[in-house]
Design a protein around this motif. Structure first.
Motif, PDB file in Angstrom:
ATOM      1  N   PHE A  99      -0.434  10.158  -7.166  1.00 52.99           N
ATOM      2  CA  PHE A  99       0.264  10.388  -5.895  1.00 52.99           C
ATOM      3  C   PHE A  99      -0.105  11.714  -5.265  1.00 52.99           C
ATOM      4  CE2 PHE A  99       3.549  11.297  -9.204  1.00 52.99           C
ATOM      5  CZ  PHE A  99       3.783  12.633  -8.967  1.00 52.99           C
ATOM      6  N   LYS A 100      -0.582  12.697  -6.056  1.00 48.87           N
ATOM      7  CA  LYS A 100      -1.003  13.949  -5.434  1.00 48.87           C
ATOM      8  C   LYS A 100      -2.347  13.778  -4.740  1.00 48.87           C
ATOM      9  CE  LYS A 100       1.142  16.718  -5.115  1.00 48.87           C
ATOM     10  NZ  LYS A 100       1.577  17.825  -5.939  1.00 48.87           N
ATOM     11  N   ALA A 101      -3.265  13.000  -5.329  1.00 45.83           N
ATOM     12  CA  ALA A 101      -4.521  12.688  -4.636  1.00 45.83           C
ATOM     13  C   ALA A 101      -4.233  11.907  -3.361  1.00 45.83           C
ATOM     14  CB  ALA A 101      -5.434  11.894  -5.563  1.00 45.83           C
ATOM     15  N   VAL A 137       1.755   8.505   3.273  1.00 47.15           N
ATOM     16  CA  VAL A 137       2.465   9.757   2.996  1.00 47.15           C
ATOM     17  C   VAL A 137       3.875   9.464   2.495  1.00 47.15           C
ATOM     18  CG1 VAL A 137       3.348  11.890   4.015  1.00 47.15           C
ATOM     19  CG2 VAL A 137       1.093  11.057   4.656  1.00 47.15           C
ATOM     20  N   VAL A 138       4.521   8.443   3.043  1.00 43.96           N
ATOM     21  CA  VAL A 138       5.860   8.064   2.577  1.00 43.96           C
ATOM     22  C   VAL A 138       5.807   7.636   1.112  1.00 43.96           C
ATOM     23  CG1 VAL A 138       7.689   6.340   2.814  1.00 43.96           C
ATOM     24  CG2 VAL A 138       6.765   7.458   4.838  1.00 43.96           C
ATOM     25  N   ILE A 139       4.821   6.828   0.753  1.00 39.66           N
ATOM     26  CA  ILE A 139       4.692   6.381  -0.639  1.00 39.66           C
ATOM     27  C   ILE A 139       4.439   7.568  -1.562  1.00 39.66           C
ATOM     28  CG2 ILE A 139       3.241   5.049  -2.228  1.00 39.66           C
ATOM     29  CD1 ILE A 139       2.820   3.042   0.061  1.00 39.66           C
ATOM     30  N   GLY A 140       3.503   8.438  -1.181  1.00 44.81           N
ATOM     31  CA  GLY A 140       3.201   9.603  -2.003  1.00 44.81           C
ATOM     32  C   GLY A 140       4.390  10.543  -2.131  1.00 44.81           C
ATOM     33  N   LEU A 150       9.476   4.279  -8.653  1.00 47.19           N
ATOM     34  CA  LEU A 150       8.116   4.660  -8.317  1.00 47.19           C
ATOM     35  C   LEU A 150       7.538   5.482  -9.460  1.00 47.19           C
ATOM     36  CD1 LEU A 150       9.097   3.738  -5.451  1.00 47.19           C
ATOM     37  CD2 LEU A 150       7.475   5.388  -4.533  1.00 47.19           C
ATOM     38  N   THR A 151       6.261   5.798  -9.381  1.00 49.71           N
ATOM     39  CA  THR A 151       5.556   6.390 -10.514  1.00 49.71           C
ATOM     40  C   THR A 151       6.180   7.700 -10.987  1.00 49.71           C
ATOM     41  OG1 THR A 151       3.455   5.347  -9.985  1.00 49.71           O
ATOM     42  CG2 THR A 151       3.353   7.389 -11.205  1.00 49.71           C
ATOM     43  N   GLY A 152       6.497   8.609 -10.061  1.00 55.93           N
ATOM     44  CA  GLY A 152       7.029   9.902 -10.461  1.00 55.93           C
ATOM     45  C   GLY A 152       8.373   9.818 -11.155  1.00 55.93           C
ATOM     46  N   PHE A 153       9.126   8.770 -10.884  1.00 53.85           N
ATOM     47  CA  PHE A 153      10.457   8.618 -11.480  1.00 53.85           C
ATOM     48  C   PHE A 153      10.377   8.488 -12.993  1.00 53.85           C
ATOM     49  CE2 PHE A 153      13.649   5.518 -12.977  1.00 53.85           C
ATOM     50  CZ  PHE A 153      14.802   6.244 -12.768  1.00 53.85           C
ATOM     51  N   SER A 229       0.264   4.662  -7.359  1.00 54.51           N
ATOM     52  CA  SER A 229       1.374   5.562  -7.039  1.00 54.51           C
ATOM     53  C   SER A 229       2.708   4.839  -7.078  1.00 54.51           C
ATOM     54  CB  SER A 229       1.166   6.191  -5.657  1.00 54.51           C
ATOM     55  OG  SER A 229       0.004   6.995  -5.633  1.00 54.51           O
ATOM     56  N   ILE A 230       2.683   3.524  -6.918  1.00 55.70           N
ATOM     57  CA  ILE A 230       3.908   2.731  -6.974  1.00 55.70           C
ATOM     58  C   ILE A 230       4.136   2.152  -8.368  1.00 55.70           C
ATOM     59  CG2 ILE A 230       5.116   0.728  -6.034  1.00 55.70           C
ATOM     60  CD1 ILE A 230       3.495   1.095  -3.456  1.00 55.70           C
TER      61      ILE A 230
END
Length: 368
Positions: A99-101, A137-140, A150-153, A229-230
């Motif tokens: 998600f940072k990329a 950008v919303v997804i990231g 989502l991935t970061g969670f 990212s999702i």
């Protein structure tokens, strides 16, 4: 570290800036026998996560906001390793790369669309003009703030749960600063969305009016990065972090007494949900302030205390000023007065060409 957008996406997401996390994890067999060092690592990581998130809170450069979010996420990875949760730190490192990329390359797409402008205060109203980039950008951003499922969670909130489940002073310290960092991260992510896409257009009409998505290699890569990212956090959580998994085998050494993963399952539900609740609340707060209450924000910024706080965070806690005046000037003066004038032009010249020339010239004059 500054660079072109594709280079930023590479070094900030997956390679250079994350090398320290990889090194600590691979050296776990050394750190596990030095409890004091692990405590220092935890403190530094937690303070990094908090300080970098406060710095990104009031930056106006689009790429600088995303760059400081990288510093903040690195703090999470570091204090996770400091609490002996190396696998969680590496898991967040791999998730963070996607998600940072996505965010950095989306920033590049925005910058191209608005004629190489990077100041978010000169953007606005881009939601309908570059709608595909807006979606990316919303997804990231949602993945970055740890929005549920989502991935970061699956990695960021896991790190905070493990920090609390450590039941130590270092663990509680990291949990508190990490939760505040999650609040600020969510706030500046929504601030970025509002200033760039949702607010009224603030840039030049000939720049904003001709902004549009170009379906080329950039948008294709954004679409590819949006998928992991999702989903990548959900599909790899059991493989990497599941109970009894041997994914890392002997690459990471963790003693059997480190059972925070078990304790984290039974912590109070309030502390489990606190980082997510803070993130959602910060997103709503930033959306309301930067969409409907921007006059209140202006009055707050121009007030005496508001201006002091804004200046302090916008100038990065004055780290650059302290570094330049205390270290940069010292080494500059040392290099000129000691290294150059005293050593190079003094000792070396006397013992070298100048001294030899004078010595042989004296002998030549005497014999002649």
């Amino acid at each position: 570290m500054e660079g072109p957008t594709p280079v930023s996406a590479l070094i900030h997401a997956a390679t250079m800036v994350t090398a320290g996390v990889f090194l600590i994890a691979r050296s776990s067999f050394v750190y596990e026998y030095s409890g004091n060092v692990l405590g220092y690592i935890t403190i530094v990581g937690a303070m990094t996560a908090f300080c970098a998130s406060t710095i990104g809170l009031l930056q106006n450069d689009l790429k600088r906001v995303i760059a400081y979010s990288t510093c903040s996420q690195l703090g999470y990875m570091i204090f996770s390793c400091g609490l002996s949760n190396y696998s969680a730190g590496i898991f967040h490192l791999s998730n963070h790369a996607f998600f940072k990329a996505l965010l950095f390359l989306s920033a590049g797409s925005i910058i191209h669309a608005v004629n190489d402008e990077q100041d978010m205060r000169k953007m606005g109203g881009l939601k309908n003009l570059i709608s595909f980039t807006y979606s990316m950008v919303v997804i990231g951003s949602l993945a970055l703030i740890g929005f549920p499922f989502l991935t970061g969670f699956y990695s960021k909130d896991l790190i905070l749960e493990l920090a609390y489940g450590k039941y130590s002073y270092f663990g509680f310290f990291a949990y508190c600063l990490g939760s505040m960092g999650a609040f600020f991260t969510s706030f500046y992510s929504m601030r970025l969305l509002c200033l760039t896409f949702l607010s009224l257009p603030a840039g030049h009409r000939y720049v904003i009016g001709f902004a549009r998505d170009e379906f080329n290699n950039i948008t294709m890569v954004l679409g590819i990065l949006a998928i992991p990212s999702i989903f990548i956090g959900f599909y790899t959580k059991d493989m990497v972090m599941g109970m009894g998994t041997d994914f890392f085998k002997t690459a990471i050494y963790v003693p059997f007494v480190c059972n925070a993963a078990f304790d984290a399952e039974f912590i109070v539900l309030f502390y489990k949900n606190l980082p997510v609740n803070l993130s959602i609340f910060a997103s709503i707060l930033a959306f309301v302030l930067y969409t409907y209450q921007f006059k209140f924000l202006f009055r707050l910024k121009t007030s005496y205390f508001g201006n002091k706080i804004y200046t302090f965070f916008n100038r990065k806690w004055f780290f650059d000023k302290v570094y330049s005046e205390c270290l940069g000037q010292f080494f500059f003066k040392f290099g000129y007065s000691i290294s150059y004038k005293f050593v190079d032009r003094g000792i070396f010249e006397i013992l070298g060409p100048t001294g030899l020339t004078v010595f042989f010239l004296k002998d030549f004059i005497q014999f002649s």
